[in-house]
Design a protein around this motif. Sequence first.
Motif, mmCIF file in Angstrom:
data_model
loop_
_atom_site.group_PDB
_atom_site.id
_atom_site.type_symbol
_atom_site.label_atom_id
_atom_site.label_comp_id
_atom_site.label_asym_id
_atom_site.label_seq_id
_atom_site.Cartn_x
_atom_site.Cartn_y
_atom_site.Cartn_z
ATOM 1 N N ASN A 165 -61.636 43.706 -8.011
ATOM 2 C CA ASN A 165 -60.562 43.084 -7.222
ATOM 3 C C ASN A 165 -61.116 41.995 -6.305
ATOM 4 O O ASN A 165 -60.527 40.920 -6.172
ATOM 5 N N LEU A 166 -62.262 42.283 -5.715
ATOM 6 C CA LEU A 166 -62.887 41.349 -4.781
ATOM 7 C C LEU A 166 -63.431 40.119 -5.513
ATOM 8 O O LEU A 166 -63.245 38.983 -5.086
ATOM 9 N N ALA A 167 -64.082 40.370 -6.652
ATOM 10 C CA ALA A 167 -64.698 39.275 -7.416
ATOM 11 C C ALA A 167 -63.657 38.273 -7.925
ATOM 12 O O ALA A 167 -63.956 37.096 -8.082
ATOM 13 N N TYR A 168 -62.445 38.760 -8.182
ATOM 14 C CA TYR A 168 -61.414 37.899 -8.784
ATOM 15 C C TYR A 168 -60.237 37.641 -7.850
ATOM 16 O O TYR A 168 -59.168 37.259 -8.317
ATOM 17 N N GLU A 169 -60.434 37.863 -6.570
ATOM 18 C CA GLU A 169 -59.350 37.728 -5.605
ATOM 19 C C GLU A 169 -58.541 36.437 -5.820
ATOM 20 O O GLU A 169 -59.109 35.357 -5.946
ATOM 21 N N GLY A 170 -57.223 36.569 -5.894
ATOM 22 C CA GLY A 170 -56.359 35.398 -6.015
ATOM 23 C C GLY A 170 -56.272 34.818 -7.420
ATOM 24 O O GLY A 170 -55.646 33.787 -7.629
ATOM 25 N N ARG A 171 -56.936 35.474 -8.390
ATOM 26 C CA ARG A 171 -56.900 34.960 -9.763
ATOM 27 C C ARG A 171 -56.351 36.010 -10.724
ATOM 28 O O ARG A 171 -56.351 37.199 -10.427
ATOM 29 N N GLU A 172 -55.920 35.538 -11.875
ATOM 30 C CA GLU A 172 -55.514 36.464 -12.934
ATOM 31 C C GLU A 172 -56.678 36.617 -13.908
ATOM 32 O O GLU A 172 -57.364 35.655 -14.203
ATOM 33 N N VAL A 173 -56.873 37.815 -14.399
ATOM 34 C CA VAL A 173 -58.004 38.071 -15.287
ATOM 35 C C VAL A 173 -57.513 38.492 -16.674
ATOM 36 O O VAL A 173 -56.589 39.296 -16.795
ATOM 37 N N ALA A 174 -58.159 37.926 -17.693
ATOM 38 C CA ALA A 174 -57.892 38.371 -19.061
ATOM 39 C C ALA A 174 -58.913 39.456 -19.390
ATOM 40 O O ALA A 174 -60.099 39.187 -19.559
ATOM 41 N N VAL A 175 -58.441 40.702 -19.420
ATOM 42 C CA VAL A 175 -59.316 41.832 -19.716
ATOM 43 C C VAL A 175 -59.363 42.025 -21.232
ATOM 44 O O VAL A 175 -58.320 42.162 -21.879
ATOM 45 N N ILE A 176 -60.580 42.008 -21.771
ATOM 46 C CA ILE A 176 -60.742 42.244 -23.206
ATOM 47 C C ILE A 176 -61.522 43.548 -23.387
ATOM 48 O O ILE A 176 -62.671 43.664 -22.955
ATOM 49 N N ALA A 177 -60.877 44.523 -24.024
ATOM 50 C CA ALA A 177 -61.504 45.821 -24.232
ATOM 51 C C ALA A 177 -62.094 45.885 -25.634
ATOM 52 O O ALA A 177 -61.436 45.532 -26.607
ATOM 53 N N LEU A 185 -59.668 52.159 -15.619
ATOM 54 C CA LEU A 185 -60.142 51.098 -14.714
ATOM 55 C C LEU A 185 -59.027 50.116 -14.341
ATOM 56 O O LEU A 185 -58.900 49.744 -13.171
ATOM 57 N N ILE A 186 -58.226 49.715 -15.316
ATOM 58 C CA ILE A 186 -57.207 48.703 -14.980
ATOM 59 C C ILE A 186 -56.156 49.251 -14.016
ATOM 60 O O ILE A 186 -55.522 48.489 -13.301
ATOM 61 N N ARG A 187 -56.028 50.580 -13.967
ATOM 62 C CA ARG A 187 -55.084 51.143 -12.993
ATOM 63 C C ARG A 187 -55.658 51.178 -11.588
ATOM 64 O O ARG A 187 -54.980 51.554 -10.642
ATOM 65 N N GLN A 188 -56.921 50.754 -11.452
ATOM 66 C CA GLN A 188 -57.525 50.572 -10.124
ATOM 67 C C GLN A 188 -57.432 49.117 -9.678
ATOM 68 O O GLN A 188 -57.894 48.773 -8.595
ATOM 69 N N LEU A 189 -56.886 48.259 -10.532
ATOM 70 C CA LEU A 189 -56.877 46.829 -10.220
ATOM 71 C C LEU A 189 -55.554 46.406 -9.599
ATOM 72 O O LEU A 189 -54.483 46.723 -10.110
ATOM 73 N N SER A 190 -55.665 45.655 -8.494
ATOM 74 C CA SER A 190 -54.458 45.123 -7.847
ATOM 75 C C SER A 190 -54.254 43.659 -8.215
ATOM 76 O O SER A 190 -53.185 43.104 -7.985
ATOM 77 N N ILE A 191 -55.287 43.022 -8.779
ATOM 78 C CA ILE A 191 -55.149 41.628 -9.241
ATOM 79 C C ILE A 191 -54.323 41.626 -10.535
ATOM 80 O O ILE A 191 -54.296 42.622 -11.246
ATOM 81 N N PRO A 192 -53.641 40.508 -10.829
ATOM 82 C CA PRO A 192 -52.893 40.469 -12.092
ATOM 83 C C PRO A 192 -53.843 40.382 -13.287
ATOM 84 O O PRO A 192 -54.891 39.733 -13.196
ATOM 85 N N ILE A 193 -53.501 41.051 -14.347
ATOM 86 C CA ILE A 193 -54.325 40.972 -15.564
ATOM 87 C C ILE A 193 -53.467 40.766 -16.803
ATOM 88 O O ILE A 193 -52.282 41.095 -16.820
ATOM 89 N N GLN A 194 -54.123 40.222 -17.830
ATOM 90 C CA GLN A 194 -53.583 40.282 -19.189
ATOM 91 C C GLN A 194 -54.563 41.150 -19.956
ATOM 92 O O GLN A 194 -55.761 41.122 -19.687
ATOM 93 N N LEU A 195 -54.070 41.905 -20.925
ATOM 94 C CA LEU A 195 -54.954 42.816 -21.663
ATOM 95 C C LEU A 195 -54.895 42.543 -23.157
ATOM 96 O O LEU A 195 -53.817 42.374 -23.730
#
Length: 186
Positions: free
Chosen positions: A30-42, A54-64
Motif C-alpha cells: 500500500n505504501l509503495a504504490y500510494e495514490g496509484r493503481e496496480v495491475a496485479v498479475i498472479a 494478499l489483495i484483501r489487505q490492499l487499500s490501493i485500487p488494483i486490476q487482477l
Amino acid sequence: MTAPIEDIDKIVVTEATIRKRLTELGEEINLAYEGREVAVIAIINGAIIFVADLIRQLSIPIQLDCIRVSSYRDETSPVQAPEIIDRIRLDLAGADVLLIDDILDTGNTLARVSEIIKEMGPASLKTCVLLDKHTKRSVEFEADFVGFKIPDEFVVGYGLDFAERYRQLPLIGILKPELQNPPEWA
Ligand code: IMP
Ligand code: MG
C-alpha cells in the motif's frame, strides 16, 4: 485415504505466522504504490491462495489478471523450462505491474514471466513472493517483496503443491520423506 495434514512431517511456517506477515506485506505494498493503481498479475496455480489473501489487505485500487505457468511435472525438482499455458489478457502498457508468485526458487519462472511483461510496455514492474528459497538460484533474480526466506527444502501448502495436491493446507510444511516421490505419481 488420509487427510492431507497427516502427510506433513514438519511445519515450516504456521498459519498464524502467515496471517501476520500478510498484514505487514499489505502495508508495505500500500505504501509503495500510494495514490496509484496496480495491475496485479498472479502466477497460477501456485499463487492463488497467497494472492487471494494478499489483495484483501490492499487499500490501493488494483486490476487482477493471471498467467498460467508450469515448470514442474509431478516431481520435487524442476524438469523443464517454465511453460506458458495461458497468457495475460490485461493490457499492461503504461501500467504499474506487481507480479506475484508463491515461491522463488531457481528464478526461472519469475525471470521468464518478467521478460514477457516487460515486452508489454509497463510503466513499472515489481515482484512479490510468499517464499524465497535463497540457496538455489540458477538465474539472477531477487523479488521486491518477500514473505519468508526458507531453507532449500521442498514445501507444500498455502497454494504450493506436490502433484497438484496439498494446496489447500493453511500452513507451509515439508512432506514425510516416504511421500516425496511415490512411484505411482512419477
Ligand atoms: P523457479 O522457477 O525455480 O524459481 O520455481 C518457481 C516455481 O516452482 C514456483 O512457482 C512453484 O510452483 C515451484 N516450486 C519451487 N519450489 C517449490 C516447493 O518447494 N514446493 C512446491 N513448488 C515449488
Ligand atoms: Mg507447482
